[in-house]
Scaffold this motif. Structure first.
Motif, short mmCIF file in Angstrom:
data_model
loop_
_atom_site.label_atom_id
_atom_site.label_comp_id
_atom_site.label_asym_id
_atom_site.label_seq_id
_atom_site.Cartn_x
_atom_site.Cartn_y
_atom_site.Cartn_z
N ALA A 1 0.81 -1.22 0.00
CA ALA A 1 0.00 0.00 0.00
C ALA A 1 0.85 1.27 0.00
CB ALA A 1 -0.94 0.00 1.22
N LEU A 2 2.11 1.17 0.38
CA LEU A 2 2.96 2.35 0.37
C LEU A 2 3.12 2.93 -1.03
CD1 LEU A 2 5.90 1.36 2.76
CD2 LEU A 2 3.81 2.59 3.32
N VAL A 3 3.12 2.07 -2.02
CA VAL A 3 3.43 2.52 -3.38
C VAL A 3 2.32 2.23 -4.39
CG1 VAL A 3 5.91 2.34 -3.05
CG2 VAL A 3 4.64 0.33 -3.85
N SER A 4 1.27 1.56 -3.98
CA SER A 4 0.22 1.19 -4.92
C SER A 4 -1.15 1.62 -4.38
CB SER A 4 0.24 -0.32 -5.16
OG SER A 4 -0.75 -0.69 -6.09
N PRO A 5 -1.86 2.46 -5.15
CA PRO A 5 -1.49 3.03 -6.46
C PRO A 5 -0.46 4.15 -6.31
CG PRO A 5 -3.59 3.90 -5.76
CD PRO A 5 -3.22 2.87 -4.73
N ARG A 6 0.32 4.39 -7.37
CA ARG A 6 1.43 5.32 -7.27
C ARG A 6 1.09 6.75 -7.68
NH1 ARG A 6 3.99 0.58 -8.51
NH2 ARG A 6 4.31 0.82 -10.75
N GLY A 7 -0.05 6.94 -8.35
CA GLY A 7 -0.37 8.27 -8.84
C GLY A 7 -0.43 9.33 -7.76
N GLU A 8 -0.93 8.97 -6.57
CA GLU A 8 -1.07 9.92 -5.48
C GLU A 8 0.27 10.27 -4.83
OE1 GLU A 8 -3.75 10.40 -1.39
OE2 GLU A 8 -3.25 8.39 -2.14
N VAL A 9 1.19 9.31 -4.80
CA VAL A 9 2.42 9.50 -4.05
C VAL A 9 3.63 9.88 -4.90
CG1 VAL A 9 1.70 7.97 -2.18
CG2 VAL A 9 2.97 7.02 -4.12
N GLU A 10 3.63 9.50 -6.17
CA GLU A 10 4.81 9.74 -7.00
C GLU A 10 5.25 11.20 -7.02
OE1 GLU A 10 6.27 9.39 -11.67
OE2 GLU A 10 4.28 8.67 -11.07
N PRO A 11 4.34 12.18 -7.17
CA PRO A 11 4.80 13.57 -7.20
C PRO A 11 5.48 14.01 -5.90
CG PRO A 11 2.56 13.39 -8.06
CD PRO A 11 2.89 12.07 -7.42
N LEU A 12 5.10 13.41 -4.79
CA LEU A 12 5.69 13.81 -3.51
C LEU A 12 7.13 13.35 -3.38
CD1 LEU A 12 2.62 13.26 -1.17
CD2 LEU A 12 3.71 15.44 -1.73
N TYR A 13 7.47 12.19 -3.93
CA TYR A 13 8.87 11.76 -3.93
C TYR A 13 9.71 12.80 -4.67
CZ TYR A 13 7.62 7.06 -2.28
OH TYR A 13 7.17 5.99 -1.54
N ARG A 14 9.21 13.25 -5.81
CA ARG A 14 9.94 14.23 -6.61
C ARG A 14 10.01 15.58 -5.88
NH1 ARG A 14 10.64 12.26 -11.76
NH2 ARG A 14 9.29 10.51 -12.37
N GLU A 15 8.93 15.93 -5.18
CA GLU A 15 8.91 17.20 -4.45
C GLU A 15 9.94 17.18 -3.31
OE1 GLU A 15 5.68 19.89 -1.92
OE2 GLU A 15 4.96 18.47 -3.45
N ILE A 16 10.01 16.07 -2.62
CA ILE A 16 11.01 15.93 -1.55
C ILE A 16 12.41 16.05 -2.12
CG2 ILE A 16 12.01 14.35 0.16
CD1 ILE A 16 9.10 13.11 0.32
N ALA A 17 12.65 15.33 -3.21
CA ALA A 17 13.98 15.35 -3.83
C ALA A 17 14.35 16.75 -4.30
CB ALA A 17 14.02 14.37 -5.00
#
Length: 227
Positions: free
Chosen positions: A181-197
């Motif tokens: 559940a941490l990564v699926s579905p990824r649409g909601e979380v993917e932008p936040l990884y990039r924002e953190i980076a």
């Protein structure tokens, strides 16, 4: 490719069985364990295997062994962060506190990473953030998520935080299927990884902490719903 065959010794299995019994509450804090001879008979092993397992339990502060006295069980919740790696399953009593602590810890990890990272570390974190979304499947995304967190912790440059995350890693890997559940579905979380980076790359600790808090809160909610 075939996975390597897991090799476990008899003392390892005795240790795991006793750990499971202690964590599950079959032996209450302060309760006496059966005598070594009785344990060996119940488990169908020799005395040497029981002694070795008890020595490891003592090192982890799960039991108290005194010469000439019965071995007594200690409260595993007071034994330290190492106890996380002993949990054979992730159930309701663990999920909530674990992910609440994770959110609080990773928020500060992201802040420190932004303030202390090297240029090389910032590039690595950015690449790993992209790897979460680019993963071909959930397993790959989970591995990318763990590598992303590990890179942030490394950049935060705090030994105690590294030790804590290393202890949690054992629980995570042993129960990987429970954390999809941490990564699926990824649409909601993917932008936040990039924002953190991006915030880490800019050296903006507040922005990195805010974005991580949002990501970890989503993870916390998802895991609570899945528990």
């Amino acid at each position: 490719m075939l996975s390597p065959v897991e090799r476990t010794s008899v003392p390892d299995r005795v240790f795991a069985r006793l750990c499971e019994a202690i964590v599950a509450g079959h032996y209450a804090p302060g309760e006496r364990l059966p005598a070594q001879r009785a344990l060996a008979a119940d488990l169908g092993v020799n005395m040497a295997s029981v002694r070795e397992a008890l020595k490891r339990l003592q090192q982890l502060r799960l039991v108290e062994v005194r010469h000439g006295e019965p071995t007594r069980v200690l409260d595993w919740r007071q034994s330290g962060i190492e106890a996380l790696a002993l949990l054979g399953r992730v159930d309701g009593q663990v999920v909530g506190p674990l992910f609440e602590a994770r959110r609080l810890l990773l928020t500060e990890v992201a802040r420190l990473a932004a303030e202390r990272r090297s240029a090389e570390q910032a590039e690595q974190i950015a690449a790993l953030a992209g790897a979460v979304g680019a993963a071909a499947d959930d397993e790959g995304a989970q591995l990318a998520d763990w590598a992303f967190v590990a890179a942030l912790v490394e950049a935060a440059d705090n030994l105690v935080l590294q030790l804590i995350v290393s202890s949690v890693r054992e629980l995570y890997l042993a129960n990987a299927s429970r954390f999809v559940a941490l990564v699926s579905p990824r649409g909601e979380v993917e932008p936040l990884y990039r924002e953190i980076a991006a915030a880490v790359g800019d050296g903006d600790g507040d922005a990195a902490a805010t974005a991580m808090s949002r990501l970890a809160a989503i993870h916390e909610r998802r895991m609570g719903n899945a528990a």
